[in-house]
Design a protein around this motif. Structure first.
Motif, PDB file in Angstrom:
ATOM      1  N   GLU A 143      -6.395  -4.175  -0.953  1.00 31.01           N
ATOM      2  CA  GLU A 143      -6.721  -3.817  -2.336  1.00 31.01           C
ATOM      3  C   GLU A 143      -7.529  -2.511  -2.379  1.00 31.01           C
ATOM      4  O   GLU A 143      -7.281  -1.656  -3.239  1.00 31.01           O
ATOM      5  CB  GLU A 143      -7.507  -4.953  -2.998  1.00 31.01           C
ATOM      6  CG  GLU A 143      -6.661  -6.195  -3.245  1.00 31.01           C
ATOM      7  CD  GLU A 143      -7.395  -7.234  -4.079  1.00 31.01           C
ATOM      8  OE1 GLU A 143      -8.553  -6.989  -4.464  1.00 31.01           O
ATOM      9  OE2 GLU A 143      -6.798  -8.293  -4.345  1.00 31.01           O
TER      10      GLU A 143
ATOM     11  N   GLN B  83       3.797   1.474  -1.258  1.00 33.18           N
ATOM     12  CA  GLN B  83       4.331   1.569  -2.613  1.00 33.18           C
ATOM     13  C   GLN B  83       3.288   2.150  -3.559  1.00 33.18           C
ATOM     14  O   GLN B  83       3.601   2.989  -4.416  1.00 33.18           O
ATOM     15  CB  GLN B  83       4.784   0.193  -3.088  1.00 33.18           C
ATOM     16  CG  GLN B  83       5.515   0.211  -4.414  1.00 33.18           C
ATOM     17  CD  GLN B  83       6.015  -1.170  -4.796  1.00 33.18           C
ATOM     18  OE1 GLN B  83       5.237  -2.012  -5.228  1.00 33.18           O
ATOM     19  NE2 GLN B  83       7.295  -1.403  -4.617  1.00 33.18           N
ATOM     20  N   GLY B  84       2.038   1.721  -3.410  1.00 35.78           N
ATOM     21  CA  GLY B  84       0.968   2.290  -4.218  1.00 35.78           C
ATOM     22  C   GLY B  84       0.866   3.792  -4.040  1.00 35.78           C
ATOM     23  O   GLY B  84       0.677   4.547  -5.009  1.00 35.78           O
TER      24      GLY B  84
ATOM     25  N   VAL C   8       0.833  -1.201   0.000  1.00 36.46           N
ATOM     26  CA  VAL C   8       0.000   0.000   0.000  1.00 36.46           C
ATOM     27  C   VAL C   8       0.869   1.254   0.000  1.00 36.46           C
ATOM     28  O   VAL C   8       0.585   2.228  -0.715  1.00 36.46           O
ATOM     29  CB  VAL C   8      -0.963  -0.011   1.201  1.00 36.46           C
ATOM     30  CG1 VAL C   8      -1.701   1.317   1.309  1.00 36.46           C
ATOM     31  CG2 VAL C   8      -1.964  -1.151   1.070  1.00 36.46           C
TER      32      VAL C   8
ATOM     33  N   TYR D 255      -5.209   0.339  -1.649  1.00 38.84           N
ATOM     34  CA  TYR D 255      -4.334   0.590  -2.792  1.00 38.84           C
ATOM     35  C   TYR D 255      -5.048   1.466  -3.822  1.00 38.84           C
ATOM     36  O   TYR D 255      -4.464   2.418  -4.360  1.00 38.84           O
ATOM     37  CB  TYR D 255      -3.898  -0.739  -3.420  1.00 38.84           C
ATOM     38  CG  TYR D 255      -2.712  -0.624  -4.360  1.00 38.84           C
ATOM     39  CD1 TYR D 255      -1.441  -0.955  -3.917  1.00 38.84           C
ATOM     40  CD2 TYR D 255      -2.867  -0.204  -5.669  1.00 38.84           C
ATOM     41  CE1 TYR D 255      -0.340  -0.857  -4.766  1.00 38.84           C
ATOM     42  CE2 TYR D 255      -1.782  -0.091  -6.524  1.00 38.84           C
ATOM     43  CZ  TYR D 255      -0.522  -0.432  -6.067  1.00 38.84           C
ATOM     44  OH  TYR D 255       0.557  -0.312  -6.923  1.00 38.84           O
ATOM     45  N   ASP D 256      -6.300   1.145  -4.101  1.00 37.71           N
ATOM     46  CA  ASP D 256      -7.072   1.951  -5.057  1.00 37.71           C
ATOM     47  C   ASP D 256      -7.215   3.400  -4.591  1.00 37.71           C
ATOM     48  O   ASP D 256      -7.255   4.330  -5.401  1.00 37.71           O
ATOM     49  CB  ASP D 256      -8.455   1.345  -5.281  1.00 37.71           C
ATOM     50  CG  ASP D 256      -8.416   0.080  -6.141  1.00 37.71           C
ATOM     51  OD1 ASP D 256      -7.381  -0.156  -6.795  1.00 37.71           O
ATOM     52  OD2 ASP D 256      -9.417  -0.651  -6.146  1.00 37.71           O
TER      53      ASP D 256
ATOM     54  N   ILE E 228       3.494   2.116 -14.904  1.00 36.37           N
ATOM     55  CA  ILE E 228       4.295   1.954 -13.690  1.00 36.37           C
ATOM     56  C   ILE E 228       5.782   1.961 -14.022  1.00 36.37           C
ATOM     57  O   ILE E 228       6.584   2.614 -13.348  1.00 36.37           O
ATOM     58  CB  ILE E 228       3.895   0.657 -12.960  1.00 36.37           C
ATOM     59  CG1 ILE E 228       2.539   0.844 -12.274  1.00 36.37           C
ATOM     60  CG2 ILE E 228       4.952   0.244 -11.944  1.00 36.37           C
ATOM     61  CD1 ILE E 228       1.946  -0.431 -11.707  1.00 36.37           C
TER      62      ILE E 228
ATOM     63  N   ALA F 281      -3.619   5.061  -5.055  1.00 39.28           N
ATOM     64  CA  ALA F 281      -3.167   5.085  -6.454  1.00 39.28           C
ATOM     65  C   ALA F 281      -4.391   4.962  -7.359  1.00 39.28           C
ATOM     66  O   ALA F 281      -4.544   3.981  -8.093  1.00 39.28           O
ATOM     67  CB  ALA F 281      -2.176   3.952  -6.727  1.00 39.28           C
TER      68      ALA F 281
END
Length: 517
Positions: free
Chosen positions: A404, A269-270, A267, A407-408, A333, A411
């Motif tokens: 998940e 990193q996202g 997360v 993360y959304d 990416i 990012a």
């Protein structure tokens, strides 16, 4: 995520090295019990051509002045009299008053240290660093030129996997299919990798750090001088914890936070990629040809409007392949790792507007290390294999779904617009247990290390470097920029600070910051 290989160049040192030479030094420094034959082994240096595993490697390893050798290490350090494996090693000799060897790792996990060292050799050969140190890169066990290599998917299977966009289907049927493929991947890794489960059980950072100490001795070094990028920072602090008295100096650039678990790390990193995308959008908006339009605030939606249609209608390319949503976002990416790829990313997005996908696919191929013949290096296979033994497996589906969704949020440009599922990944089905887990390294007795952290690093967030410097009782050098890792990438302020530390042991003053050009 993979770290870029820095400073690729065709410059060649003026004096070629001998075609083959064997150096016998005997063991250097302390030798753990039962490992004398490994620590005392001679290295036979020869032409690097046979060590190439890709188009890029073949080009780089043909450079004059490079020598390669194989280092033999135990497959299982708990049974050193048993099976052995070999580690591919490359060096470029110091051109002046030699201090010793500078051993480097470029990250991944799964990236080739041989390729990274070869790409840097020409760049540093005439510098103070190249005059004072042999530059040494190695392919960690199971990777690239090291034998045997982790082998899970064939080239054709990897191509097929990229066409499926499986992870965008969060329905129960989609989750079941993802998990079936994840389990199949784990089975194939054990079946197709020489030594099978035994190799997979001993592929992690714990064992790479032990290999690096054998390499230190075989190179004739009483103490290790080390440069680690990205995941290579984990190798560095793991080595420092296992062999604190064997460290001379250590630069850790683009740090992994040693305390962070797998979900929090992903997360974070996202979030890093989210910031980098916003930086790209601002750069793009000032250009008349910006594919995302003149308003950075609308860039996320503009990007989504371009790539989400690929979920149902991938773009067919001239080579017969199709650009999928996953490939388009992976290409983005890849470009966000360095500002040098922002122009190709904008070009690729403009192409996509007219139904073409060549540039975005080329960026995705670069990330996946697929060459012009359709051959993949084993980086992605090794990445998963190492990750699965470096951290505890995650089987809590609530935790997966939460990660998940988070993360959304951090990012949003990567959000496919479909409900998330909670599929177990390959590590949940891995045939062997993890051999390490996140923790603050205990490094009493290690000399001060230098941690370099970039304010807008897309892959390893700035705070991870701050935290690692504290954990290592080291110095922190801050680079103000948007890229992943920075040392020896042409920023004089950073390069000089790092060189002064490696050559003289001089740490930069507290709070030292360097700005981009």
């Amino acid at each position: 995520m993979l770290a870029p290989l820095a400073g690729c160049t065709s410059e060649q040192p003026s004096t070629p090295q001998p075609q083959s030479e064997t150096e016998t030094k005997g063991p250097a420094g302390p030798v753990p019990a039962g490992l004398d034959r490994f620590y005392a082994q001679p290295l036979t240096w020869s032409d690097c051509g046979p060590y190439a595993t890709s188009d890029d490697a073949r080009s780089l390893l043909s450079t004059k002045g490079l020598q390669c050798a194989r280092l033999t290490v135990p497959l299982d350090y708990a049974a050193p009299q048993g099976d052995t494996i070999t580690i591919g090693v490359l060096r470029h000799k110091a051109s002046g008053d030699r201090i010793g060897a500078l051993v480097l790792n470029p990250g991944g996990p799964g990236a080739s240290g041989i390729v990274a060292a070869a790409s840097l050799a020409g760049q540093v050969s005439s510098s103070e660093l190249g005059q004072r140190f042999d530059l040494v890169g190695f392919d960690p066990r199971g990777i690239g030129a090291s034998q045997p290599e982790v082998s899970c998917l064939t080239d054709q299977e990897r191509d097929t996997e990229r066409t499926e966009d499986l992870d965008t289907d969060g329905s129960p049927a989609g989750v079941a299919k993802q998990e079936a493929e994840a389990k199949d991947f784990a089975v194939k890794c054990a079946q197709r990798t020489e030594h099978g489960a035994a190799m997979l059980a001993n592929i992690g950072t714990r064992d790479v750090a032990k290999d690096m100490d054998v390499l230190r001795s075989a190179l004739g070094e009483q103490k290790l001088t080390y440069l680690g990028y990205s995941y290579g920072t984990r190798i560095g602090y793991t080595y420092a914890e296992a062999f604190p008295k064997n460290v001379r100096a250590m630069i850790l650039d683009g740090a992994l936070d040693p305390n962070q678990d797998e979900t929090d790390s992903l997360v974070a990193q996202g979030a890093g990629f989210g910031v980098a995308f916003n930086q790209f959008a601002a750069w793009c908006a000032a250009r008349p040809d910006c594919a995302l339009g003149p308003n950075p605030a609308g860039a996320t939606k503009a990007f989504q409007d371009l790539v989400r249609p690929l979920l149902d209608n991938p773009v067919r390319l001239n080579d017969g392949r199709e650009l999928t949503f996953d490939d388009a976002t992976i290409g983005a990416i890849q470009a966000l790792y360095t500002q040098q790829l922002w122009q190709p990313l904008n070009s690729g997005l403009n192409e996509l507007k007219s139904g073409r996908g060549t540039t975005l696919m080329a960026l995705a191929d670069q990330y996946n290390e697929r060459d012009s013949s359709g051959h993949y290096t084993n980086t992605q296979d090794a990445f998963t294999a190492i990750r699965c033994v470096d951290d505890p497996r995650i089987t809590n589906k609530t935790e997966i779904l939460n990660a998940e969704n988070r993360y959304d949020q951090v990012a949003p440009f990567l959000d496919d617009g479909r409900p998330n599922g909670a599929a177990l990944d390959s590590c949940a089905f891995w045939p062997v247990p993890n051999t390490s887990e996140p923790h603050e390294p205990k490094v009493t007795g290690v000399p001060p290390v230098l941690v370099i952290s970039t304010t807008n690093d897309p892959a390893t967030p700035y705070e991870a470097g701050v935290n690692l410097a504290k954990a290592m009782n080291g110095a922190l050098l801050t680079f103000e920029g948007t890229q992943h890792t920075v040392f020896l990438q042409g920023i004089p302020c950073v390069d000089q600070a790092g060189t002064d530390y490696l050559v003289n042991g001089t740490l930069p003053p507290s709070g030292k910051r360097c700005a981009g050009q």
